[in-house]
Design a protein around this motif. Structure first.
Motif, PDB file in Angstrom:
ATOM      1  N   LEU A   1      -9.364  -5.627   3.741  1.00  0.00           N
ATOM      2  CA  LEU A   1      -9.182  -5.584   2.286  1.00  0.00           C
ATOM      3  C   LEU A   1      -8.055  -6.528   1.866  1.00  0.00           C
ATOM      4  N   ALA A   2      -6.927  -6.433   2.549  1.00  0.00           N
ATOM      5  CA  ALA A   2      -5.789  -7.293   2.216  1.00  0.00           C
ATOM      6  C   ALA A   2      -6.161  -8.759   2.367  1.00  0.00           C
ATOM      7  N   ASP A   3      -6.825  -9.092   3.440  1.00  0.00           N
ATOM      8  CA  ASP A   3      -7.238 -10.475   3.679  1.00  0.00           C
ATOM      9  C   ASP A   3      -8.223 -10.939   2.599  1.00  0.00           C
ATOM     10  N   ASP A   4      -9.148 -10.090   2.212  1.00  0.00           N
ATOM     11  CA  ASP A   4     -10.117 -10.447   1.182  1.00  0.00           C
ATOM     12  C   ASP A   4      -9.463 -10.616  -0.190  1.00  0.00           C
ATOM     13  N   PHE A   5      -8.448  -9.810  -0.500  1.00  0.00           N
ATOM     14  CA  PHE A   5      -7.730  -9.971  -1.764  1.00  0.00           C
ATOM     15  C   PHE A   5      -7.076 -11.354  -1.825  1.00  0.00           C
ATOM     16  N   VAL A   6      -6.392 -11.712  -0.743  1.00  0.00           N
ATOM     17  CA  VAL A   6      -5.701 -13.006  -0.703  1.00  0.00           C
ATOM     18  C   VAL A   6      -6.713 -14.153  -0.754  1.00  0.00           C
TER      19      VAL A   6
ATOM     20  N   PRO B   1      -6.562  10.053  -2.320  1.00  0.00           N
ATOM     21  CA  PRO B   1      -6.413   9.117  -1.206  1.00  0.00           C
ATOM     22  C   PRO B   1      -7.740   8.461  -0.820  1.00  0.00           C
ATOM     23  N   ALA B   2      -7.673   7.171  -0.564  1.00  0.00           N
ATOM     24  CA  ALA B   2      -8.802   6.425  -0.010  1.00  0.00           C
ATOM     25  C   ALA B   2      -8.576   6.375   1.497  1.00  0.00           C
ATOM     26  N   HIS B   3      -9.552   6.805   2.250  1.00  0.00           N
ATOM     27  CA  HIS B   3      -9.442   6.855   3.706  1.00  0.00           C
ATOM     28  C   HIS B   3     -10.175   5.666   4.309  1.00  0.00           C
ATOM     29  N   VAL B   4      -9.461   4.869   5.069  1.00  0.00           N
ATOM     30  CA  VAL B   4     -10.044   3.691   5.706  1.00  0.00           C
ATOM     31  C   VAL B   4      -9.502   3.551   7.123  1.00  0.00           C
ATOM     32  N   THR B   5     -10.209   2.794   7.935  1.00  0.00           N
ATOM     33  CA  THR B   5      -9.682   2.483   9.257  1.00  0.00           C
ATOM     34  C   THR B   5      -8.574   1.439   9.105  1.00  0.00           C
ATOM     35  N   ARG B   6      -7.815   1.264  10.131  1.00  0.00           N
ATOM     36  CA  ARG B   6      -6.776   0.235  10.117  1.00  0.00           C
ATOM     37  C   ARG B   6      -7.393  -1.148   9.909  1.00  0.00           C
ATOM     38  N   GLU B   7      -8.527  -1.379  10.527  1.00  0.00           N
ATOM     39  CA  GLU B   7      -9.188  -2.673  10.406  1.00  0.00           C
ATOM     40  C   GLU B   7      -9.669  -2.925   8.981  1.00  0.00           C
ATOM     41  N   VAL B   8     -10.185  -1.890   8.323  1.00  0.00           N
ATOM     42  CA  VAL B   8     -10.653  -2.056   6.945  1.00  0.00           C
ATOM     43  C   VAL B   8      -9.475  -2.331   6.012  1.00  0.00           C
TER      44      VAL B   8
ATOM     45  N   ALA C   1       0.852  -1.182   0.000  1.00  0.00           N
ATOM     46  CA  ALA C   1       0.000   0.000   0.000  1.00  0.00           C
ATOM     47  C   ALA C   1       0.883   1.225   0.000  1.00  0.00           C
ATOM     48  N   ASP C   2       0.569   2.156  -0.892  1.00  0.00           N
ATOM     49  CA  ASP C   2       1.243   3.451  -0.941  1.00  0.00           C
ATOM     50  C   ASP C   2       0.482   4.384  -0.005  1.00  0.00           C
ATOM     51  N   LEU C   3       0.956   4.486   1.228  1.00  0.00           N
ATOM     52  CA  LEU C   3       0.258   5.238   2.260  1.00  0.00           C
ATOM     53  C   LEU C   3       0.668   6.703   2.244  1.00  0.00           C
ATOM     54  N   VAL C   4      -0.336   7.578   2.247  1.00  0.00           N
ATOM     55  CA  VAL C   4      -0.060   9.017   2.287  1.00  0.00           C
ATOM     56  C   VAL C   4      -0.346   9.593   3.665  1.00  0.00           C
ATOM     57  N   GLY C   5      -0.884   8.766   4.559  1.00  0.00           N
ATOM     58  CA  GLY C   5      -1.126   9.192   5.931  1.00  0.00           C
ATOM     59  C   GLY C   5      -1.517   8.021   6.801  1.00  0.00           C
ATOM     60  N   VAL C   6      -0.983   8.016   8.027  1.00  0.00           N
ATOM     61  CA  VAL C   6      -1.320   6.975   9.002  1.00  0.00           C
ATOM     62  C   VAL C   6      -1.484   7.643  10.358  1.00  0.00           C
ATOM     63  N   ASP C   7      -2.556   7.291  11.058  1.00  0.00           N
ATOM     64  CA  ASP C   7      -2.709   7.742  12.435  1.00  0.00           C
ATOM     65  C   ASP C   7      -3.195   6.565  13.283  1.00  0.00           C
ATOM     66  N   ALA C   8      -3.563   6.837  14.517  1.00  0.00           N
ATOM     67  CA  ALA C   8      -3.943   5.768  15.436  1.00  0.00           C
ATOM     68  C   ALA C   8      -5.225   5.039  15.013  1.00  0.00           C
ATOM     69  N   ILE C   9      -6.083   5.695  14.262  1.00  0.00           N
ATOM     70  CA  ILE C   9      -7.367   5.104  13.891  1.00  0.00           C
ATOM     71  C   ILE C   9      -7.378   4.546  12.475  1.00  0.00           C
ATOM     72  N   GLY C  10      -6.744   5.239  11.554  1.00  0.00           N
ATOM     73  CA  GLY C  10      -6.843   4.818  10.163  1.00  0.00           C
ATOM     74  C   GLY C  10      -5.651   5.215   9.331  1.00  0.00           C
ATOM     75  N   CYS C  11      -5.878   5.145   8.021  1.00  0.00           N
ATOM     76  CA  CYS C  11      -4.825   5.503   7.083  1.00  0.00           C
ATOM     77  C   CYS C  11      -5.452   5.928   5.759  1.00  0.00           C
ATOM     78  N   SER C  12      -4.639   6.553   4.936  1.00  0.00           N
ATOM     79  CA  SER C  12      -5.046   6.956   3.590  1.00  0.00           C
ATOM     80  C   SER C  12      -4.048   6.356   2.627  1.00  0.00           C
ATOM     81  N   PHE C  13      -4.576   5.713   1.560  1.00  0.00           N
ATOM     82  CA  PHE C  13      -3.675   5.118   0.585  1.00  0.00           C
ATOM     83  C   PHE C  13      -4.018   5.587  -0.817  1.00  0.00           C
ATOM     84  N   GLN C  14      -2.986   5.644  -1.651  1.00  0.00           N
ATOM     85  CA  GLN C  14      -3.183   5.921  -3.073  1.00  0.00           C
ATOM     86  C   GLN C  14      -3.569   4.631  -3.789  1.00  0.00           C
TER      87      GLN C  14
END
Length: 158
Positions: A149-154, A138-145, A34-47
């Motif tokens: 997503l990664a688990d569902d891709f695999v 950026p797509a904004h998602v929680t850490r859990e999402v 994931a190309d992350l453009v932001g990470v915090d305690a709750i979530g992250c944003s990826f390109q």
């Protein structure tokens, strides 16, 4: 270790260093990136979020459609549902998008998911303003999402 545990560890590392960067987690027969453009305690944003795998190296278009169908059924937790746009036999790729996209006075925004022979599944979010070319946003998602997503891709490949 699970994919979720590995992703949380990487998110913590990236958050501690710069708050942005490339997340890479080795998983079954490949790697989640994931190309992350932001990470915090709750979530992250990826390109872009992707699963690169040798399992799709010689996949047929029918196999890619099966994977795409499985993802369409699983990714119901995104902002908009995704649906098939095109199955390209020449490039051996399947393209899915938000259906319908989010629309407002600023234009439209949507997810685009590509499943390609050669070895990858990628998800990005796009925005298109009237009269302009679309751009990745950026797509904004929680850490859990992100982990889900990664688990569902695999899981869709296996």
């Amino acid at each position: 270790m699970t994919i979720a545990t590995d992703i949380q560890r990487e998110l913590n590392r990236i958050q501690a260093v710069t708050g942005r960067g490339l997340l890479q987690v080795d998983v079954a027969a490949g790697r989640v990136e994931a190309d992350l453009v932001g990470v915090d305690a709750i979530g992250c944003s990826f390109q872009t979020l992707g699963y690169i795998t040798t399992e799709l190296a010689d996949a047929s278009l029918d196999r890619l459609k099966e994977i795409s169908d499985a993802l369409t059924k699983k990714l119901t937790y995104l902002l908009e549902p995704i649906g098939l746009i095109e199955a390209d036999a020449d490039r051996c790729a399947v393209q899915l998008r938000s259906s319908p996209p989010k629309k407002d006075e600023d234009g439209a925004s949507y997810y685009e998911l590509l499943v390609r022979r050669g070895g990858d599944i990628t998800l990005s979010r796009y925005a298109k303003k009237p009269g302009q070319m679309r751009q990745i946003v950026p797509a904004h998602v929680t850490r859990e999402v992100l982990a889900r997503l990664a688990d569902d891709f695999v899981a869709a490949v296996f």
